[in-house]
Design a protein around this motif. Sequence first.
Motif, PDB file in Angstrom:
ATOM      1  N   ASP A 132      -3.474  -1.577 -13.627  1.00 48.32           N
ATOM      2  CA  ASP A 132      -4.844  -1.184 -13.315  1.00 48.32           C
ATOM      3  C   ASP A 132      -5.095   0.108 -14.088  1.00 48.32           C
ATOM      4  O   ASP A 132      -4.637   1.183 -13.690  1.00 48.32           O
ATOM      5  CB  ASP A 132      -4.997  -0.960 -11.811  1.00 48.32           C
ATOM      6  CG  ASP A 132      -6.429  -0.647 -11.399  1.00 48.32           C
ATOM      7  OD1 ASP A 132      -7.114   0.079 -12.151  1.00 48.32           O
ATOM      8  OD2 ASP A 132      -6.861  -1.129 -10.340  1.00 48.32           O
ATOM      9  N   GLN A 133      -5.810   0.003 -15.206  1.00 51.54           N
ATOM     10  CA  GLN A 133      -5.949   1.155 -16.094  1.00 51.54           C
ATOM     11  C   GLN A 133      -6.679   2.308 -15.420  1.00 51.54           C
ATOM     12  O   GLN A 133      -6.345   3.475 -15.642  1.00 51.54           O
ATOM     13  CB  GLN A 133      -6.679   0.749 -17.371  1.00 51.54           C
ATOM     14  CG  GLN A 133      -6.610   1.800 -18.474  1.00 51.54           C
ATOM     15  CD  GLN A 133      -5.190   2.081 -18.922  1.00 51.54           C
ATOM     16  OE1 GLN A 133      -4.475   1.184 -19.360  1.00 51.54           O
ATOM     17  NE2 GLN A 133      -4.759   3.332 -18.800  1.00 51.54           N
ATOM     18  N   GLU A 134      -7.670   1.984 -14.593  1.00 51.40           N
ATOM     19  CA  GLU A 134      -8.384   3.059 -13.896  1.00 51.40           C
ATOM     20  C   GLU A 134      -7.447   3.831 -12.976  1.00 51.40           C
ATOM     21  O   GLU A 134      -7.496   5.061 -12.896  1.00 51.40           O
ATOM     22  CB  GLU A 134      -9.551   2.483 -13.095  1.00 51.40           C
ATOM     23  CG  GLU A 134     -10.704   1.973 -13.945  1.00 51.40           C
ATOM     24  CD  GLU A 134     -11.891   1.525 -13.098  1.00 51.40           C
ATOM     25  OE1 GLU A 134     -11.807   1.680 -11.847  1.00 51.40           O
ATOM     26  OE2 GLU A 134     -12.878   1.047 -13.666  1.00 51.40           O
TER      27      GLU A 134
ATOM     28  N   ASP B 256      -2.022   1.525  -6.517  1.00 45.50           N
ATOM     29  CA  ASP B 256      -3.216   1.888  -7.275  1.00 45.50           C
ATOM     30  C   ASP B 256      -3.054   1.546  -8.757  1.00 45.50           C
ATOM     31  O   ASP B 256      -4.036   1.316  -9.460  1.00 45.50           O
ATOM     32  CB  ASP B 256      -3.468   3.400  -7.166  1.00 45.50           C
ATOM     33  CG  ASP B 256      -4.577   3.724  -6.189  1.00 45.50           C
ATOM     34  OD1 ASP B 256      -5.171   2.779  -5.629  1.00 45.50           O
ATOM     35  OD2 ASP B 256      -4.835   4.920  -5.973  1.00 45.50           O
TER      36      ASP B 256
ATOM     37  N   ARG C 211      -1.135  -3.913 -10.532  1.00 45.53           N
ATOM     38  CA  ARG C 211      -1.874  -5.030  -9.936  1.00 45.53           C
ATOM     39  C   ARG C 211      -0.931  -6.032  -9.290  1.00 45.53           C
ATOM     40  O   ARG C 211      -1.134  -6.457  -8.147  1.00 45.53           O
ATOM     41  CB  ARG C 211      -2.701  -5.748 -11.007  1.00 45.53           C
ATOM     42  CG  ARG C 211      -3.778  -4.921 -11.659  1.00 45.53           C
ATOM     43  CD  ARG C 211      -4.567  -5.769 -12.634  1.00 45.53           C
ATOM     44  NE  ARG C 211      -5.476  -4.993 -13.452  1.00 45.53           N
ATOM     45  CZ  ARG C 211      -6.682  -4.596 -13.066  1.00 45.53           C
ATOM     46  NH1 ARG C 211      -7.126  -4.911 -11.862  1.00 45.53           N
ATOM     47  NH2 ARG C 211      -7.443  -3.894 -13.888  1.00 45.53           N
TER      48      ARG C 211
END
Length: 349
Positions: free
Chosen positions: A157-159, A269, A272
């Motif tokens: 999850d890059q964010e 977080d 994934r």
Amino acid sequence: MRGEYKVPGGKLVAAEVEVADGRIASAFVQGDFFLEPDEALEDINATLVGLPETTSATGLGDAIEAVLPEGVEMIGFTPAAVGIAVRRALGHATSWADHTFDLIGPVTMDPAMHVALDEVLTKEVAAGRRGPTLRFWDWDSALVVMGSFQSYVNEIDQEGADRHGIRVVRRISGGGAMFMEPGNCITYSLHAPTSLVEGLSFEQSYAFLDDWVMTALADVGIKARYVPLNDIASEKGKIAGAAQKRFASGAVLHHVTMAYDIDADKMLDVLRIGREKMSDKGTKSSNKRVDPMRSQTGLPRDEIIARFMASFAATHATRPGSYTDAELEAARELMETKFLTEAWTHRVP
């Protein structure tokens, strides 16, 4: 010529072999295993005689399996185990006792350097410029180390990674992602000649190469077992995962990461797939941690590592080791030109 092989979780198999004109001239298999009926041992010995001395451990095992009549029971060993013992007798396969290991304790550096050192040191072992080595990692920043074949977009999850300031690097071995923050896990790498796993399948070699750590875990109060293909578990669940890569040049890399005290909220977080894997373990509650090594031992991380090193040294020939300047420089260059590049990290989109 004599060779021995201790089957992980099983019995000792030994073979005494003589060779003439490139073929096995005589073979006597022995050990503390069980075999029914007794006469099957004669069939095993007779099958080995006449086979080329270059026959692989798998080929030797297949030959034995092909001649044993239905109903033969091999308890605590297998035809493949006999093949490995024979290959060791012939000098083609090696055992732990045939090697002296450089033992390198934790050296704090950029975690991506350790990823690069995995490749550099394994190639050095293959080239004969470094002896077999067991080394422990330590690092000064957070990093997710992806398996060689994982999809970046499906795993990361890059964010979340950006929000927590966590970089992502892809390693050369397969398996799952390692979520690494300073002090949150225990990681070691074993670099050895391929002869040490001669005749072993990948599944067999995982258990074989980590057999020593079962004793080390017992020494710190954890009763552990190997769960195929590549997990180590205690009575309370999974505590570690292993990954491996064999180099055609003649060396094997085997590394393991054990959870010491991981911030599960932060990990979920960033990863994934981690959400799927841990969705049934109650890890989404606030401040939940994954801490099997800390909670089950009650020991500081540094002490666990020190006791692991002492446990390995107690049962294997070792000598104090370190990284050479040339190895560190090669790792820095490889880190910059490969492991920190977009092309490598995103090679599986």
